[in-house]
Design a protein around this motif. Structure first.
Motif, PDB file in Angstrom:
ATOM      1  N   VAL A 266       2.390   6.276   0.579  1.00 17.21           N
ATOM      2  CA  VAL A 266       1.376   5.379   1.153  1.00 17.21           C
ATOM      3  C   VAL A 266       1.824   4.935   2.556  1.00 17.21           C
ATOM      4  N   TYR A 269       1.631   7.800   5.080  1.00  9.90           N
ATOM      5  CA  TYR A 269       0.261   8.063   5.536  1.00  9.90           C
ATOM      6  C   TYR A 269      -0.177   7.017   6.557  1.00  9.90           C
ATOM      7  N   GLU A 270       0.189   5.760   6.275  1.00 10.13           N
ATOM      8  CA  GLU A 270      -0.298   4.658   7.120  1.00 10.13           C
ATOM      9  C   GLU A 270       0.502   4.471   8.411  1.00 10.13           C
ATOM     10  N   LEU A 276      -5.230   3.235   4.344  1.00 10.49           N
ATOM     11  CA  LEU A 276      -5.871   3.753   3.129  1.00 10.49           C
ATOM     12  C   LEU A 276      -6.715   2.637   2.522  1.00 10.49           C
ATOM     13  N   LYS A 284      -4.349   2.032  -3.220  1.00 10.64           N
ATOM     14  CA  LYS A 284      -4.052   2.823  -2.012  1.00 10.64           C
ATOM     15  C   LYS A 284      -3.553   4.219  -2.373  1.00 10.64           C
ATOM     16  N   SER A 287      -6.410   6.307  -3.302  1.00  8.57           N
ATOM     17  CA  SER A 287      -7.149   6.784  -2.121  1.00  8.57           C
ATOM     18  C   SER A 287      -6.439   7.973  -1.485  1.00  8.57           C
ATOM     19  N   LEU A 288      -5.093   7.893  -1.473  1.00  9.22           N
ATOM     20  CA  LEU A 288      -4.308   8.986  -0.890  1.00  9.22           C
ATOM     21  C   LEU A 288      -4.511  10.278  -1.688  1.00  9.22           C
ATOM     22  N   ALA A 291      -7.829  11.694  -0.816  1.00  7.95           N
ATOM     23  CA  ALA A 291      -7.809  12.335   0.503  1.00  7.95           C
ATOM     24  C   ALA A 291      -7.160  13.707   0.406  1.00  7.95           C
ATOM     25  N   ALA A 299      -2.793  13.735   4.389  1.00 11.16           N
ATOM     26  CA  ALA A 299      -2.490  13.257   3.032  1.00 11.16           C
ATOM     27  C   ALA A 299      -1.504  14.202   2.359  1.00 11.16           C
TER      28      ALA A 299
END
Ligand SMILES: [Zn+2]
Length: 391
Positions: A266, A269-270, A276, A284, A287-288, A291, A299
């Motif tokens: 997470v 990605y961020e 996310l 989160k 969501s990843l 993606a 992702a």
């Protein structure tokens, strides 16, 4: 225990309650067949258990195509067997459980600091006592924690991700009920062993609890392995990068949970600034995963190291415990469903010959973080049956 008619009666009461907890509901004849007790003994014991308010009589059921109808017996929901606090690093869930192993989530609050947490717990207990069927004699309060817990004393020895040490819950929580605590992964494997047929049968299983950190609960020959100081199966703190300078909350370097907890992909990605969707880590991460399913390269890249180190952690579990069943759960209940094929490929590449034969890998049967709640309730039910007194 001296065997006289009273102690015999108590043993039989415990046996019948255990059988009903295990099977859900049965008729008197089925109970007699399952326990080996005579129908007249079953009749007497059931009469007492109904009087004591544990068992209720339900509908008439046809037990065989030509046989007579018989009354089904089930465990009451007139009182709850437990109030469970499932403590996560971010959020704490509050639930109640019943003798029939069902649970109901009531509230959720941010875990925050220890002092705020204790205030919340005491407030919720007061509220639950007013609003729910709490029985001062039969309801236990159970806590599930991420970390090392002494279950006999209900003491948090050390919860690295919360930085709580030597917390004696019985000194801080105001309630008349017995208080218990255990590690969340231990309670999760306890829940699986009470509900899932494969774990019930084999008794050799590992629960890999992946959330902000990584926990492990292992059952060997139907017994949870706790170890001398309750740190048994803490696989999150096994070292996967020996020369790493990545420091872990536990004081060591290169621990598995610093490479394969859900926070890592997470955060990866961020890193570039794109957030996310979701408030909690679980949302989160979800969501990843979505993606990644949509084919988003970013992702995919964020998940790469997470999957690599997770597979290393699983190989270490296979080589240390060689369980029949390896269950994944925690803040995600679909890691194996989403990444099982890839993980298995990596695991099988590095495992010793034959060690994976017959090993089952799967996600938990419980959704979200419910496994440790169900396990907390099972712990309370076991305590209630063990301390049962004759009418
Ligand atoms: Zn560590």
């Amino acid at each position: 225990m001296k065997i006289n008619s009273q102690s015999m009666k108590l043993l039989n009461e415990r046996l019948i309650l255990k059988t009903l907890v295990e099977k859900g509901f049965l008729t008197r004849i089925e109970l007699s067949r399952t326990t080996g007790l005579t129908p007249s003994t079953i009749g007497r014991i059931i009469y007492d258990l109904v009087e004591m308010g544990f068992v209720e009589e339900g509908a008439q059921v046809q037990t065989s195509p030509l046989g007579r109808k018989a009354t089904s017996l089930f465990l009451t929901k007139k009182f709850c067997s437990s109030v469970v606090f499932n403590v996560g690093v971010e959020q704490t869930e509050v639930a109640i459980g019943y003798l029939d192993k069902s649970t109901e989530k009531l509230y959720e609050f941010p875990t925050e600091t220890l002092s705020k947490f204790i205030v919340h717990v005491n407030d919720f207990l007061e509220l639950i006592e007013k609003e729910q069927p709490v029985d001062p004699e039969r309801t236990s309060v159970v806590f599930a924690f991420p970390g090392i817990v002494d279950p006999r004393k209900a003491e948090i020895v050390y919860a690295p991700n919360l930085n709580w040490r030597n917390v004696r819950l019985r000194d801080l929580i105001h309630c008349r009920q017995p208080i218990f605590a255990d590690n969340e992964a231990n309670l999760s494997i306890l829940a699986e062993s009470a509900i899932s047929e494969d774990v019930k049968k084999s008794g050799n299983a590992f629960f890999l609890y992946v959330s902000q950190g990584i926990g492990g609960g292992v059952m060997i020959n139907h017994q949870i392995l706790r170890g001398e100081r309750f740190a048994g199966a803490e696989v999150g703190h096994t070292v996967v990068e020996a020369r790493s300078d990545v420091k872990c909350h536990c004081g060591n370097y290169g621990c598995l949970e610093r490479f394969a907890s859900l926070s890592l992909p997470v955060a990866e990605y961020e890193k570039s600034g794109k957030k996310l969707t979701g408030k909690t880590l679980a949302e989160k991460f979800d969501s990843l995963v979505k993606a990644n399913k949509r084919g988003e390269q970013k992702a995919r890249r964020a998940l790469k190291d997470f999957l690599y180190y997770l597979s290393i952690g699983i190989i270490n579990i296979v080589n240390t415990f060689n369980p029949k069943i390896i269950i994944m759960g925690g803040d995600s209940d679909s890691i194996w469903r989403n990444f099982g094929e890839e993980l298995y490929e990596r695991i099988s590449e590095r495992s010793m010959p034959k060690t994976l034969d017959g090993v089952i890998f799967r996600d938990t049967v419980f959704s979200g973080r419910t496994a440790s709640i169900v396990g907390g309730n099972i712990m309370a039910i076991e305590h209630m049956i063990e301390t049962l007194k004759v009418l």
